[in-house]
Motif scaffolding. Structure first.
Motif, PDB file in Angstrom:
ATOM      1  N   TYR A 256       0.839  -1.200   0.000  1.00 30.37           N
ATOM      2  CA  TYR A 256       0.000   0.000   0.000  1.00 30.37           C
ATOM      3  C   TYR A 256       0.875   1.252   0.000  1.00 30.37           C
ATOM      4  O   TYR A 256       1.986   1.239   0.543  1.00 30.37           O
ATOM      5  CB  TYR A 256      -0.863   0.060   1.256  1.00 30.37           C
ATOM      6  N   ALA A 257       0.344   2.331  -0.570  1.00 29.80           N
ATOM      7  CA  ALA A 257       1.021   3.637  -0.468  1.00 29.80           C
ATOM      8  C   ALA A 257      -0.022   4.709  -0.200  1.00 29.80           C
ATOM      9  O   ALA A 257      -1.175   4.591  -0.632  1.00 29.80           O
ATOM     10  CB  ALA A 257       1.766   3.955  -1.754  1.00 29.80           C
ATOM     11  N   MET A 258       0.388   5.719   0.557  1.00 32.15           N
ATOM     12  CA  MET A 258      -0.463   6.884   0.779  1.00 32.15           C
ATOM     13  C   MET A 258       0.378   8.137   0.614  1.00 32.15           C
ATOM     14  O   MET A 258       1.572   8.145   0.910  1.00 32.15           O
ATOM     15  CB  MET A 258      -1.096   6.827   2.177  1.00 32.15           C
ATOM     16  N   ARG A 259      -0.294   9.193   0.156  1.00 33.31           N
ATOM     17  CA  ARG A 259       0.406  10.440  -0.180  1.00 33.31           C
ATOM     18  C   ARG A 259       0.497  11.336   1.050  1.00 33.31           C
ATOM     19  O   ARG A 259      -0.492  11.581   1.734  1.00 33.31           O
ATOM     20  CB  ARG A 259      -0.406  11.135  -1.273  1.00 33.31           C
ATOM     21  N   LEU A 260       1.695  11.832   1.330  1.00 34.08           N
ATOM     22  CA  LEU A 260       1.885  12.758   2.457  1.00 34.08           C
ATOM     23  C   LEU A 260       2.220  14.142   1.920  1.00 34.08           C
ATOM     24  O   LEU A 260       3.215  14.323   1.207  1.00 34.08           O
ATOM     25  CB  LEU A 260       3.027  12.291   3.362  1.00 34.08           C
ATOM     26  N   ASP A 261       1.397  15.124   2.249  1.00 34.48           N
ATOM     27  CA  ASP A 261       1.678  16.502   1.841  1.00 34.48           C
ATOM     28  C   ASP A 261       2.466  17.230   2.928  1.00 34.48           C
ATOM     29  O   ASP A 261       2.467  16.824   4.091  1.00 34.48           O
ATOM     30  CB  ASP A 261       0.364  17.241   1.569  1.00 34.48           C
ATOM     31  N   ALA A 262       3.106  18.324   2.502  1.00 33.21           N
ATOM     32  CA  ALA A 262       3.892  19.136   3.447  1.00 33.21           C
ATOM     33  C   ALA A 262       2.944  20.071   4.189  1.00 33.21           C
ATOM     34  O   ALA A 262       2.905  21.275   3.945  1.00 33.21           O
ATOM     35  CB  ALA A 262       4.968  19.914   2.695  1.00 33.21           C
ATOM     36  N   GLY A 263       2.179  19.486   5.096  1.00 32.38           N
ATOM     37  CA  GLY A 263       1.119  20.233   5.778  1.00 32.38           C
ATOM     38  C   GLY A 263       1.603  20.913   7.048  1.00 32.38           C
ATOM     39  O   GLY A 263       2.799  20.936   7.376  1.00 32.38           O
ATOM     40  N   ASP A 264       0.647  21.481   7.747  1.00 26.11           N
ATOM     41  CA  ASP A 264       0.960  22.184   9.001  1.00 26.11           C
ATOM     42  C   ASP A 264      -0.255  22.126   9.909  1.00 26.11           C
ATOM     43  O   ASP A 264      -1.353  21.787   9.475  1.00 26.11           O
ATOM     44  CB  ASP A 264       1.329  23.644   8.721  1.00 26.11           C
ATOM     45  N   ILE A 265      -0.022  22.502  11.168  1.00 25.80           N
ATOM     46  CA  ILE A 265      -1.127  22.638  12.124  1.00 25.80           C
ATOM     47  C   ILE A 265      -1.193  24.093  12.602  1.00 25.80           C
ATOM     48  O   ILE A 265      -1.673  24.380  13.687  1.00 25.80           O
ATOM     49  CB  ILE A 265      -0.973  21.653  13.294  1.00 25.80           C
ATOM     50  N   GLY A 266      -0.691  24.991  11.750  1.00 25.16           N
ATOM     51  CA  GLY A 266      -0.649  26.420  12.074  1.00 25.16           C
ATOM     52  C   GLY A 266       0.711  26.973  11.710  1.00 25.16           C
ATOM     53  O   GLY A 266       1.692  26.222  11.663  1.00 25.16           O
ATOM     54  N   THR A 267       0.760  28.280  11.428  1.00 21.44           N
ATOM     55  CA  THR A 267       2.065  28.905  11.204  1.00 21.44           C
ATOM     56  C   THR A 267       2.608  29.373  12.554  1.00 21.44           C
ATOM     57  O   THR A 267       1.852  29.515  13.515  1.00 21.44           O
ATOM     58  CB  THR A 267       1.941  30.106  10.247  1.00 21.44           C
ATOM     59  N   LYS A 268       3.927  29.593  12.616  1.00 18.47           N
ATOM     60  CA  LYS A 268       4.495  29.985  13.907  1.00 18.47           C
ATOM     61  C   LYS A 268       5.179  31.347  13.875  1.00 18.47           C
ATOM     62  O   LYS A 268       5.771  31.777  14.864  1.00 18.47           O
ATOM     63  CB  LYS A 268       5.419  28.915  14.465  1.00 18.47           C
ATOM     64  N   GLY A 269       5.067  32.043  12.753  1.00 22.07           N
ATOM     65  CA  GLY A 269       5.638  33.391  12.696  1.00 22.07           C
ATOM     66  C   GLY A 269       4.556  34.417  12.933  1.00 22.07           C
ATOM     67  O   GLY A 269       3.389  34.190  12.624  1.00 22.07           O
ATOM     68  N   GLY A 270       4.956  35.560  13.452  1.00 21.61           N
ATOM     69  CA  GLY A 270       3.949  36.595  13.687  1.00 21.61           C
ATOM     70  C   GLY A 270       4.547  37.806  14.348  1.00 21.61           C
ATOM     71  O   GLY A 270       5.758  38.072  14.229  1.00 21.61           O
ATOM     72  N   LEU A 271       3.709  38.526  15.072  1.00 25.03           N
ATOM     73  CA  LEU A 271       4.139  39.765  15.715  1.00 25.03           C
ATOM     74  C   LEU A 271       5.102  39.424  16.848  1.00 25.03           C
ATOM     75  O   LEU A 271       4.857  38.504  17.636  1.00 25.03           O
ATOM     76  CB  LEU A 271       2.922  40.519  16.259  1.00 25.03           C
ATOM     77  N   LEU A 272       6.182  40.191  16.905  1.00 27.00           N
ATOM     78  CA  LEU A 272       7.172  39.948  17.955  1.00 27.00           C
ATOM     79  C   LEU A 272       6.640  40.513  19.274  1.00 27.00           C
ATOM     80  O   LEU A 272       6.082  41.619  19.292  1.00 27.00           O
ATOM     81  CB  LEU A 272       8.484  40.623  17.562  1.00 27.00           C
ATOM     82  N   THR A 273       6.817  39.752  20.329  1.00 19.52           N
ATOM     83  CA  THR A 273       6.325  40.195  21.642  1.00 19.52           C
ATOM     84  C   THR A 273       7.453  40.134  22.660  1.00 19.52           C
ATOM     85  O   THR A 273       8.459  39.449  22.453  1.00 19.52           O
ATOM     86  CB  THR A 273       5.176  39.298  22.135  1.00 19.52           C
ATOM     87  N   ASN A 274       7.246  40.858  23.777  1.00 20.77           N
ATOM     88  CA  ASN A 274       8.232  40.796  24.857  1.00 20.77           C
ATOM     89  C   ASN A 274       7.746  39.816  25.937  1.00 20.77           C
ATOM     90  O   ASN A 274       6.777  39.086  25.738  1.00 20.77           O
ATOM     91  CB  ASN A 274       8.512  42.201  25.414  1.00 20.77           C
ATOM     92  N   GLU A 275       8.414  39.847  27.072  1.00 20.66           N
ATOM     93  CA  GLU A 275       8.103  38.863  28.122  1.00 20.66           C
ATOM     94  C   GLU A 275       6.727  39.081  28.755  1.00 20.66           C
ATOM     95  O   GLU A 275       6.233  38.231  29.483  1.00 20.66           O
ATOM     96  CB  GLU A 275       9.207  38.847  29.183  1.00 20.66           C
ATOM     97  N   HIS A 276       6.108  40.244  28.485  1.00 16.17           N
ATOM     98  CA  HIS A 276       4.751  40.492  28.994  1.00 16.17           C
ATOM     99  C   HIS A 276       3.690  40.230  27.939  1.00 16.17           C
ATOM    100  O   HIS A 276       2.538  40.582  28.135  1.00 16.17           O
ATOM    101  CB  HIS A 276       4.630  41.943  29.468  1.00 16.17           C
ATOM    102  N   ALA A 277       4.092  39.668  26.801  1.00 18.39           N
ATOM    103  CA  ALA A 277       3.198  39.413  25.666  1.00 18.39           C
ATOM    104  C   ALA A 277       2.801  40.700  24.953  1.00 18.39           C
ATOM    105  O   ALA A 277       1.875  40.704  24.139  1.00 18.39           O
ATOM    106  CB  ALA A 277       1.950  38.625  26.081  1.00 18.39           C
ATOM    107  N   GLN A 278       3.485  41.798  25.250  1.00 16.99           N
ATOM    108  CA  GLN A 278       3.213  43.042  24.528  1.00 16.99           C
ATOM    109  C   GLN A 278       3.848  42.989  23.147  1.00 16.99           C
ATOM    110  O   GLN A 278       5.002  42.543  23.008  1.00 16.99           O
ATOM    111  CB  GLN A 278       3.827  44.240  25.263  1.00 16.99           C
TER     112      GLN A 278
END
Ligand code: FAD
Length: 566
Positions: free
Chosen positions: A492-514
């Motif tokens: 048997y074979a199954m196709r695996l795509d280069a998927g994700d469960i969310g991106t991890k880049g975004g707005l930079l924050t400090n230690e207070h989440a600001q």
């Protein structure tokens, strides 16, 4: 009428785990809070997830005599995050994550238990533990949500036993790895489900939610307890600034434009940009397709990122995602992540040359990273990659939507899945021809793999060589629980795509989440948590729960910081 109120102390954008944790804590601090959610369902990706949270030094593990320490965790985090996250943020995580979960468990409906056997993902790094840092949600009785149950985003069918029965990650793991007593446990779960006669009359699903859905349901009920409004179908469009301070949001609520004032703070918790093809094309490695993402279609399209960039916020890690290989199943709204099955003995993953290029049992982020690297390095057509197994594997183990053939033989699989979800042939050569993979390469790879299965040593990629790999191995298989020969057709074979469960880049924050600008100064009144912020986990994925753990922790941190600011 609370529905018509347009000024609040805090406005939280999004309704995933980080958003709701933040709203619960802010309300406890005496602040008036509104949660706005663009979809007609609340919970986001958090609700269809495993709901696991990675919390070093947590009280559940300690109560069971587990040994962890702040310094050990810091040593591990420094190594696991790839050196791209400021130490002050790592420390803020380690300081606040255990506090956050203790707080929510003592004040709200959120309940967790420790997954003692779930190892940190990078066993080779200093400070890693073989288990104890991942917490797994307890089941939650959703009948207490009343009419709000209807808008709860339900977990993917693959998260539930037989698509409808709730089970914890600990129970699912026991069944998948066929630990002693698993059949009896499954029988017990099925019986309890059937005997819940009152609920059986109402719904074909379990009364109890599991995994991420249990977490979201418990948070939703906690918001009800505090009378915090959650507006569905209310899409954040832009920030309202007062000089260089965030003072509110412009939203579209059921088609109507509104301006909402946030007197003390706006908390962005609106997820990443994985569902925006345009932003993927702009930032992520190629090829990239939104339809490969295992997240709810249309939800997370980077609204917070774009609004933040417009006011000069700094960003980080935009070329990264929480990668996970995925399998698309016709008629399902999104593909399924392949988290565990790659480690089961007797499944191998090959590129277009029929060659392995990665330890199949590797953590999902590293697995897809390897797909991109192999594609780039050798042009070997590893996107998609192919997972290949034989009839023995098919009999014993699940792969994506295919339940083991001892439970669900091929004759009972949906007809349209053949040649779209799985390919099948009596010979490896025949299989290779069907999927466009080099036949000789595949045959050689299988011969070599069969040798490794005999000796127990994968000389190329050391599969099964550490506790993380073996977590999803089969304890009954010797000498290596992650290796078995492929000898029995059909194949048997199954196709695996280069998927994700969310991106991890975004707005930079400090230690207070600001949210901060390029010069590091915070934007007053603006916070970002979860996948709309640049991940505190840097380029890595230290352990199960390393995305929701930080989302909830910095949600808690943001709420406390807003409450403390004058
Ligand atoms: P979300 O939970 O997606 O919440 C964002 C919300 O914001 C959404 O409801 C969205 O509709 C809303 N929104 C978006 N734009 C707007 C807007 N403009 N206005 C208003 N609202 C908006 N991670 C773990 O840590 N542990 C696990 O066990 C785990 N298991 C997983 C299993 C699966 C199958 C999947 C797919 C993921 C899993 N993950 C897990 C990853 C994890 O679910 C996500 O990384 C995490 O939930 C993201 O949280 P978030 O709050 O950033 O986004």
């Amino acid at each position: 009428d609370v529905q018509e109120q347009t000024a609040f102390d805090v406005i939280v954008v999004g309704s995933g785990a980080g958003a709701m944790a933040s709203a619960v804590v802010a309300a406890d601090q005496g602040l008036s809070v509104l949660v706005v959610e663009k979809s007609d369902k609340y919970g986001g990706t958090s609700s269809i997830s495993g709901g696991g949270i990675w919390i070093p030094n947590n009280h559940h593990f300690a109560a069971k005599g587990g040994q962890d320490s702040y310094d050990k965790a810091l040593q591990y985090l420094r190594a696991a995050t790839g050196g791209c996250v400021e130490e002050v943020r790592l420390r803020a995580y380690l300081d606040n994550a255990p506090k956050m979960i203790k707080y929510l468990e003592s004040r709200s409906r959120v309940r967790y238990a420790v997954a003692e056997k779930y190892p940190d993902y990078y066993q080779h790094l200093p400070g890693s533990l073989p288990g104890g840092r991942t917490l797994d949600p307890e089941l939650f009785d959703t009948s207490v949500l009343g009419t709000d149950l209807a808008a709860l985003r339900q977990g993917a069918p693959s998260n539930l036993l037989m698509g409808r029965i709730a089970w914890t990650a600990r129970q699912a793991h026991k069944a998948m790895s066929r630990e002693f007593g698993w059949r009896l446990m499954v029988l017990g779960l099925m019986l309890r489900f059937k005997l819940d006669l009152a609920w059986r009359r109402k719904s074909k699903f379990d009364r109890r939610a599991a995994l991420g859905t249990a977490l979201i349901a418990s948070l939703r009920r906690s918001l009800q307890d505090r009378k915090v409004p959650l507006w569905l179908k209310t899409e954040f469009r832009d920030l309202v600034m007062d000089g260089d301070r965030a003072r509110g949001v412009r939203v579209q609520r059921e088609g109507r434009e509104m301006v909402l004032e946030a007197r003390r703070g706006v908390v962005f918790a609106s997820g990443g940009f994985e569902q925006s093809q345009a932003l993927r094309d702009k930032y992520l490695p190629k090829p990239t397709v939104a339809g490969w993402s295992a997240t709810p279609p249309g939800n997370n399209t980077g609204a917070a990122l774009e609004a933040g960039m417009k006011i000069g916020a700094a960003t980080g890690l935009l070329d990264r995602a929480w990668w996970a290989p995925t399998i698309r199943v016709p008629k399902e709204e999104k593909p399924r992540g392949v988290f565990a099955e790659r480690a089961f003995p007797g499944a191998i993953v090959v590129n277009g040359l029929g060659r392995r290029f990665v330890n199949e049992a590797a953590p999902y982020l590293e697995f897809v990273d390897a797909m991109y690297q192999d594609q780039e390095r050798s042009g070997a057509k590893s996107i998609p990659a192919w997972v290949v197994f034989d009839a023995n594997f098919r009999f014993n183990y699940a792969m994506g939507p295919l339940m083991p053939s001892q439970i669900m033989p091929d004759s009972r699989l949906r007809k349209e899945w053949l040649n779209s979800v799985y390919w099948k042939s009596d010979t490896l050569g025949g299989l290779a021809a069907q999927i466009g993979v080099d036949a000789k390469g595949l045959e050689e790879t299988v011969l070599r793999m069969n040798d490794y299965a005999r000796t127990g040593v994968d000389a190329e990629f050391a599969r099964g060589g550490n506790a993380f790999d073996r977590y999803y191995g089969d304890t009954n298989v010797k000498p290596n629980p992650c290796l078995a020969p492929l000898t029995k057709g059909p194949y048997y074979a199954m196709r695996l795509d280069a998927g994700d469960i969310g991106t991890k880049g975004g707005l930079l924050t400090n230690e207070h989440a600001q949210v901060v600008r390029d010069d590091g100064t915070p934007v007053a009144g603006l916070y970002a948590v979860g996948n709309c912020s640049s991940a505190v986990m840097g380029t890595g994925y230290p352990g199960a729960g390393a995305t929701i753990g930080p989302a909830m922790t910095f949600g808690y941190v943001a709420a406390m910081h807003i409450a403390a600011a004058k």
